[in-house]
Design an enzyme around this catalytic site. Structure first.
Site, mmCIF file in Angstrom:
data_model
loop_
_atom_site.group_PDB
_atom_site.id
_atom_site.type_symbol
_atom_site.label_atom_id
_atom_site.label_comp_id
_atom_site.label_asym_id
_atom_site.label_seq_id
_atom_site.Cartn_x
_atom_site.Cartn_y
_atom_site.Cartn_z
ATOM 1 N N THR A 172 -21.857 26.108 24.464
ATOM 2 C CA THR A 172 -21.525 24.672 24.186
ATOM 3 C C THR A 172 -21.640 24.022 25.764
ATOM 4 O OG1 THR A 172 -19.871 24.817 22.414
ATOM 5 C CG2 THR A 172 -19.740 22.747 23.813
ATOM 6 N N ARG A 200 -20.145 24.103 8.565
ATOM 7 C CA ARG A 200 -19.198 24.099 9.485
ATOM 8 C C ARG A 200 -19.227 23.460 10.617
ATOM 9 N NH1 ARG A 200 -18.475 25.539 14.909
ATOM 10 N NH2 ARG A 200 -16.553 26.688 15.373
ATOM 11 N N GLY A 202 -17.591 22.345 14.415
ATOM 12 C CA GLY A 202 -16.635 22.854 15.343
ATOM 13 C C GLY A 202 -15.800 21.857 16.154
ATOM 14 N N ASP A 203 -15.064 21.962 17.194
ATOM 15 C CA ASP A 203 -14.460 21.272 17.968
ATOM 16 C C ASP A 203 -15.345 20.055 18.615
ATOM 17 O OD1 ASP A 203 -15.434 23.322 19.396
ATOM 18 O OD2 ASP A 203 -14.591 22.800 21.277
ATOM 19 N N THR A 223 -15.162 23.756 25.817
ATOM 20 C CA THR A 223 -16.283 24.735 25.412
ATOM 21 C C THR A 223 -15.599 26.061 25.052
ATOM 22 O OG1 THR A 223 -18.203 25.949 26.274
ATOM 23 C CG2 THR A 223 -16.448 25.692 27.963
ATOM 24 N N GLY A 224 -16.038 26.646 24.199
ATOM 25 C CA GLY A 224 -15.427 28.032 23.652
ATOM 26 C C GLY A 224 -15.206 28.069 22.227
ATOM 27 N N GLY A 226 -14.397 27.068 18.931
ATOM 28 C CA GLY A 226 -13.985 25.845 18.253
ATOM 29 C C GLY A 226 -12.568 25.916 17.447
HETATM 30 N N1 GLY Z 1 -17.182 25.060 20.888
HETATM 31 C C1 GLY Z 1 -18.398 25.127 19.999
HETATM 32 C C2 GLY Z 1 -17.925 25.481 18.618
HETATM 33 O O1 GLY Z 1 -16.988 26.506 18.484
HETATM 34 O O2 GLY Z 1 -18.346 24.862 17.839
#
Ligand code: GLY
Length: 304
Positions: A172, A200, A202-203, A223-224, A226
Site C-alpha cells: 500500500t 473486501r 481494507g483500512d 500501510t500493512g 488492513g
Molecule cells: N493496508 C491495505 C489493506 O489491507 O487493504
C-alpha cells in the site's frame, strides 16, 4: 504573510521487502517525492502534492496500488483510495473500484466535486466517469506476475496466517504533506490483500484507519495488514495523540507498538503535523519511505 517551509513524506509499503526489490521500492518512493515536491515548489497545496505523489506510486508496478496490484480470489484487481484535506477536513474516498487506473484521482474528485465523502464499486466508477476520469478495463490493471502469484497461492496449502504474515507483500502507498500556507493533507491508495474476497475493503480508504488529516492534529497514512489497523482506527488514534502534544516520531513508534500488542497487527505509519514535525515507524522488517524538506532529501528501507 509568513510562509511555512513545506515538507513531504511518502511510504511504499511495510513488509519483509526482499533485497532484490529494495531498489525499485526506493526508486518509486523517490519518484513520488519528486512529483509531490515539484507541486509544492510551484506553490501547490498539500492536497495537490499528496495526490501527485500517490499517482506516481499507483503508476509504478512495484507497488500494490493501481496497475500491478494484488488480485482478489476471483482474479480481479479491486482498488481503494482516500485523500483528506487537513485545513477543511474534506475527504474523498473510493472503494472496490475495478476500472480506474488512478483511484486517488477519483478520490480527489469526490473530495472536490461531491457533497458526499465515499463511493464504492460501480457507483464510484460512474461518479469518476461523470467527472472526467476515463475508465479502463479490469484486465488493463492486471499483470502476468500477479496472475502467477495468485495461481501459486491458490494451488498451495498456504494457511490464512501465512497470507497475512509480514513476509507477504503489503505494498500500500501513501503520502503526507505540509504546504507553504501551513496546511497539511494525506492520501493512501491500495490494491488490498492478495486473494481477498470480492468486495473486501481494507483500512487504506477508510477515514481514520489508513488515512487522516487535520491541521489541528496531524496528517497520517498507514500501510500493512488492513484488518488490525481498522480495528484500532489507527490513523486517528495517532493524530489525536499528536494533538495532545506528543511528538509525531514518538507517536509513530507508539502506534506500531499498540498495533502489535493490542491486535497482533503489523505495518507502518507516516505522520506529519502543521509545524512540519514528522514521524515514521514500522513493526515489519522493512518499509520503503522518502522525506523531502527544503533542506534535505532522505530515504530508507530499514527501521529508523
Ligand atoms: N493496508 C491495505 C489493506 O489491507 O487493504
Amino acid at each position: 504573510m509568513t510562509k511555512t517551509a513545506p515538507v513531504l513524506l511518502v511510504h511504499g509499503g511495510a513488509w519483509a521487502i526482499p533485497d532484490d526489490m529494495v531498489e525499485v521500492h526506493l526508486n518509486g518512493a523517490r519518484n513520488a517525492i519528486a512529483a509531490g515536491w515539484s507541486t509544492l515548489e510551484r506553490g501547490g497545496s498539500a492536497l495537490d502534492a499528496v495526490e501527485e505523489a500517490v499517482v506516481i506510486m499507483e503508476d509504478d508496478e512495484a507497488f500494490d496500488a493501481g496497475r500491478g496490484s494484488f488480485l482478489n480470489r476471483e482474479g480481479k484487481v479491486q482498488l481503494d483510495a482516500l485523500i483528506m484535506d487537513g485545513a477543511t477536513l474534506r475527504a474523498g474516498g473510493v472503494g472496490c473500484v475495478e476500472r480506474i487506473v488512478n483511484p486517488v484521482r477519483a478520490a480527489r474528485k469526490v473530495l472536490s466535486e461531491s457533497p458526499h465523502v465515499y463511493f464504492v464499486a460501480e457507483g464510484a466508477e460512474r461518479f469518476a466517469h461523470e467527472h472526467g476520469i476515463e475508465l479502463c478495463r479490469n484486465e488493463d490493471l492486471i499483470l502476468p506476475r500477479e496472475i502467477e502469484r495468485l495461481r501459486k497461492l491458490q494451488s498451495s496449502s498456504a494457511q490464512r496466517d501465512d497470507l497475512f504474515a509480514p513476509t507477504i507483500s503489503h505494498d500500500t502507498v501513501g503520502a503526507v504533506a505540509l504546504d507553504s500556507s501551513g496546511n497539511i493533507a494525506a492520501a493512501t491508495s491500495t490494491g488490498g490483500t492478495l486473494n481477498k474476497a470480492p468486495g473486501r475493503l481494507g483500512d487504506s480508504s477508510l477515514i481514520g484507519c489508513g488515512c487522516y488529516a487535520d491541521n489541528q492534529s496531524a496528517a497520517v497514512s498507514t500501510t500493512g495488514w488492513g484488518e488490525p489497523i481498522m480495528k484500532l482506527v489507527l490513523a486517528k488514534w495517532a493524530a489525536d495523540r499528536v494533538a495532545s502534544g506528543n511528538l509525531p516520531q514518538w507517536i509513530a513508534a507508539e502506534a506500531m507498538n499498540y498495533l502489535r500488542d493490542r491486535v497482533n497487527g503489523h505495518g507502518g505509519i507516516i505522520l506529519l503535523d502543521a509545524q512540519g514535525r514528522f514521524g515514521l515507524a514500522h513493526n515489519t522488517p522493512r518499509m520503503a519511505w522518502a522525506l523531502k524538506t527544503s533542506e534535505k532529501l532522505e530515504f530508507g528501507i530499514e527501521r529508523k
